[in-house]
Design a protein around this motif. Sequence first.
Motif, PDB file in Angstrom:
ATOM      1  N   ASP B 359      -3.061   8.690 -15.178  1.00  0.00           N
ATOM      2  CA  ASP B 359      -3.355   9.950 -14.465  1.00  0.00           C
ATOM      3  C   ASP B 359      -3.664   9.578 -13.019  1.00  0.00           C
ATOM      4  O   ASP B 359      -4.821   9.368 -12.642  1.00  0.00           O
ATOM      5  N   LEU B 360      -2.643   9.495 -12.206  1.00  0.00           N
ATOM      6  CA  LEU B 360      -2.732   8.871 -10.889  1.00  0.00           C
ATOM      7  C   LEU B 360      -2.239   9.770  -9.776  1.00  0.00           C
ATOM      8  O   LEU B 360      -1.422  10.652 -10.008  1.00  0.00           O
ATOM      9  N   VAL B 361      -2.691   9.501  -8.569  1.00  0.00           N
ATOM     10  CA  VAL B 361      -2.021  10.089  -7.419  1.00  0.00           C
ATOM     11  C   VAL B 361      -1.646   8.991  -6.430  1.00  0.00           C
ATOM     12  O   VAL B 361      -2.316   7.966  -6.339  1.00  0.00           O
ATOM     13  N   MET B 362      -0.567   9.250  -5.711  1.00  0.00           N
ATOM     14  CA  MET B 362      -0.194   8.375  -4.596  1.00  0.00           C
ATOM     15  C   MET B 362      -0.439   9.150  -3.308  1.00  0.00           C
ATOM     16  O   MET B 362      -0.056  10.310  -3.181  1.00  0.00           O
ATOM     17  N   VAL B 363      -1.106   8.479  -2.380  1.00  0.00           N
ATOM     18  CA  VAL B 363      -1.484   9.087  -1.108  1.00  0.00           C
ATOM     19  C   VAL B 363      -0.686   8.421   0.009  1.00  0.00           C
ATOM     20  O   VAL B 363      -0.773   7.200   0.194  1.00  0.00           O
ATOM     21  N   ASN B 364       0.072   9.213   0.710  1.00  0.00           N
ATOM     22  CA  ASN B 364       0.895   8.716   1.816  1.00  0.00           C
ATOM     23  C   ASN B 364      -0.004   8.327   2.988  1.00  0.00           C
ATOM     24  O   ASN B 364      -0.785   9.147   3.473  1.00  0.00           O
ATOM     25  N   THR B 365       0.113   7.090   3.423  1.00  0.00           N
ATOM     26  CA  THR B 365      -0.757   6.613   4.506  1.00  0.00           C
ATOM     27  C   THR B 365      -0.011   6.483   5.829  1.00  0.00           C
ATOM     28  O   THR B 365      -0.441   5.780   6.735  1.00  0.00           O
ATOM     29  N   ASN B 366       1.112   7.185   5.952  1.00  0.00           N
ATOM     30  CA  ASN B 366       1.875   7.130   7.207  1.00  0.00           C
ATOM     31  C   ASN B 366       1.241   7.922   8.343  1.00  0.00           C
ATOM     32  O   ASN B 366       1.566   7.709   9.500  1.00  0.00           O
ATOM     33  N   GLY B 367       0.352   8.843   7.998  1.00  0.00           N
ATOM     34  CA  GLY B 367      -0.240   9.696   9.025  1.00  0.00           C
ATOM     35  C   GLY B 367      -1.154   8.923   9.957  1.00  0.00           C
ATOM     36  O   GLY B 367      -1.577   7.806   9.659  1.00  0.00           O
ATOM     37  N   VAL B 368      -1.498   9.530  11.089  1.00  0.00           N
ATOM     38  CA  VAL B 368      -2.298   8.865  12.116  1.00  0.00           C
ATOM     39  C   VAL B 368      -3.711   8.568  11.611  1.00  0.00           C
ATOM     40  O   VAL B 368      -4.356   7.622  12.075  1.00  0.00           O
ATOM     41  N   ARG B 369      -4.177   9.324  10.622  1.00  0.00           N
ATOM     42  CA  ARG B 369      -5.571   9.153  10.195  1.00  0.00           C
ATOM     43  C   ARG B 369      -5.823   7.908   9.348  1.00  0.00           C
ATOM     44  O   ARG B 369      -6.964   7.558   9.086  1.00  0.00           O
ATOM     45  N   TYR B 370      -4.751   7.250   8.874  1.00  0.00           N
ATOM     46  CA  TYR B 370      -4.948   6.094   7.993  1.00  0.00           C
ATOM     47  C   TYR B 370      -4.912   4.756   8.741  1.00  0.00           C
ATOM     48  O   TYR B 370      -4.853   3.697   8.117  1.00  0.00           O
ATOM     49  N   THR B 371      -4.944   4.802  10.071  1.00  0.00           N
ATOM     50  CA  THR B 371      -5.012   3.576  10.873  1.00  0.00           C
ATOM     51  C   THR B 371      -6.115   3.764  11.894  1.00  0.00           C
ATOM     52  O   THR B 371      -6.160   4.819  12.538  1.00  0.00           O
ATOM     53  N   PRO B 372      -7.012   2.796  12.112  1.00  0.00           N
ATOM     54  CA  PRO B 372      -7.150   1.512  11.406  1.00  0.00           C
ATOM     55  C   PRO B 372      -7.619   1.707   9.959  1.00  0.00           C
ATOM     56  O   PRO B 372      -8.063   2.784   9.597  1.00  0.00           O
TER      57      PRO B 372
END
Lengths: 427, 427
Positions: B359-372
């Motif tokens: 029971d999982l989700v995948m979260v896209n980290t391409n957005g500006v908020r995931y860096t750093p």
Amino acid sequence: MVEIRHATLITNNDRDEVIRDATIQVKDGKIAYAGQGKAAPEFAPERVIDAHGNIIMPGFVNMHTHVPMNLFRSYADDLDLMTWLNTRIFPAEDKLTEESAYWASMAAMCELSAAGVIAFNEMYFFVDSIARAAQQSGLRGVLSRAVVTPAPGVGERMLEESKELFEKYNGKGRLKVFLSPHAQYTVNNGMLEQIAEAAKTLGTGVHMHVSETRGEHETCLKEQGMTPIELCQKVGLLDVPFYAAHCVWIGEHDMELMAEYNATVLSCPKSNLKLASGIAPLTEMMQKGVRVTLGTDGAASNNKLSMWEEMTYASFLQKGTTYDPKTMPAAQTLKLATRYGAEALGLNSGVVEAGKNADLVMVNTNGVRYTPDYDEISLAVYAGSDADVCMTMVGGDIIYEDGKFAFADLDEVKMKLAEYAESMKKI
Amino acid sequence: MVEIRHATLITNNDRDEVIRDATIQVKDGKIAYAGQGKAAPEFAPERVIDAHGNIIMPGFVNMHTHVPMNLFRSYADDLDLMTWLNTRIFPAEDKLTEESAYWASMAAMCELSAAGVIAFNEMYFFVDSIARAAQQSGLRGVLSRAVVTPAPGVGERMLEESKELFEKYNGKGRLKVFLSPHAQYTVNNGMLEQIAEAAKTLGTGVHMHVSETRGEHETCLKEQGMTPIELCQKVGLLDVPFYAAHCVWIGEHDMELMAEYNATVLSCPKSNLKLASGIAPLTEMMQKGVRVTLGTDGAASNNKLSMWEEMTYASFLQKGTTYDPKTMPAAQTLKLATRYGAEALGLNSGVVEAGKNADLVMVNTNGVRYTPDYDEISLAVYAGSDADVCMTMVGGDIIYEDGKFAFADLDEVKMKLAEYAESMKKI
């Protein structure tokens, strides 16, 4: 010359008018027409955008930012304020450079514009870096160099720098420059007076942190025999356009003074909760005639630059703490996040009507949350989110559209930020 | 047989372990392996998903919903509770039909799964319609028929219906069925006792609104000489697995009772603010050993089914009202929204490790908020949002991926909802 057709237009005017199947014509950076599509005048646009029922509304004005702090998001959370500042944020800020501050500001420009912001009111240092990023982005920015007086001569040097920045950037493109005493507890009274004088001479505004924490408010009261706002009045800061960030702990007399002097509250509800400062009494402020606007604060203390979230936090916190669900309804909340900020900063935007600057966002309504559509303003304010923004236009220029920035390559920005973050990890 | 490679895995285990470049192997609906990619065993997957550094984390468990109320989003906002109920919500609910309740539930299934929810704990009527939508979606659902006693015989009929629904759906596919006295102020004591007895006989749990508003809590205290929770203990409701929604106004003794009986709080922080009920003292509850979980409530009183937002509201409200920024840190907050709910409902999920349901989700980290990326858990909890979910998997089945639903055509759902909304507009 852009024409947007078939939009659901949230005008944000005094009557909170919503116009379906609206046309918006943009010419020379301004709105030439906004109204019923069938009544639109002849127009020869270079580009026609079919909104397909998407919402067009005024862009957000983020009234309190520290954009280089995008480099510090997730760097330090869940700590008490002094540990957070002394062991994490101050050492990290010591490692900032012109270049890292620029790239962090670029990341913030991406985050802001993709989330529907058209203007931001900034306080930090490395102002040249911020100005460079702001000018590149096309966003409207009011910049200010935070002045502190930790030792003799320091504040004077920073004030001189502030004046130079004013000459260099105020009125250039979409930039303005304010002066900024950081806060009452970091700036001595003499410097507060000097800043008030300088602002009068330059004819500009002052951006300051005020009564953010209970400790700060009560220490001032104890040591100076008056509140920070009362002190600001005494030293002349309320005689110029005054922008007070946070105001969580201001009292009745402070509110009366702010209303009398037409000062502006820059409330940052999420940051105030996350840093455990408290909940600002916005409803009471507005009842007393104070102009209240919204901001996000920096990415380290929020952790998003999302005016959508500030809207619901602001409205819901007031409902939940006054026990009155009627306070801060959707249409009023939208104005706090857009029009009132624009008015406070002297921007000719915040309402979508002919003659105003074309500072707009388009909101994609294809998602499941936009059906049914009993009330478009409620949908936009309470059910909308950053990710629904599909176009941001500032002064007629489309700076963000469908995931792409006109001014930046997001992958490059992220790569640069990741590089600079490596040095922060070593602290 | 799916293998996910190159993920940043937030395990949500007791050590809050985060594993970079992780591999997750899914077989027969369960996680066969979750750990370092280089240590992954041989596996012959039907499909390989390259996560490209995206976050894999446990899906959310939304502990309090009224899914057919997706038909009422934006229908009535900013009203006091009695006006809201009597002039808007009750008349609208009177017009609901099996079909409109089904399509509204389908809209909720879309909203929930696209926002990373893997299970929901529901209370409403039209349970057959909800069951139909839930089964179609693949989501795990705990259903319950709200029982009220406005007139003699009504509650008894509803309890009979509840028992029939239990026989019909409990344990079928991914569904369970609880019993549900609506609330203390809408159900008489005799019926509360009957429901407690019935739950014991059936071996199931009870889902109830408890102490949502101050008025309700204090009226019970005045009229019955005890709080709603004390009354629930007296009539035997705490002897079965007990799920108490809201609990904004419960006191110290209530918390001690709930801890003693291992009852579960279903906190809905956004709804409690929007309806002006108040702020639940979650920190104090947890200090007293009460299990606290999170839910959204219905779309008419929130107005989003977003567990991401409930997380930050829950955490930030506690920080801001206890004046302690260390309370409810990110990793703990994530557990309230996932694992604790899964444990409370007896679902074998909430942690990403071998043997658990996939029971999982995948979260896209391409957005500006995931860096750093100094701290992935902080990023996920404080900077993440619904729109970052790019895949939701329940029991190994991918029910949502990249804007598409395996179980529904979103345009059809929206069209149907818009049709049914027309009749609501005429009220």
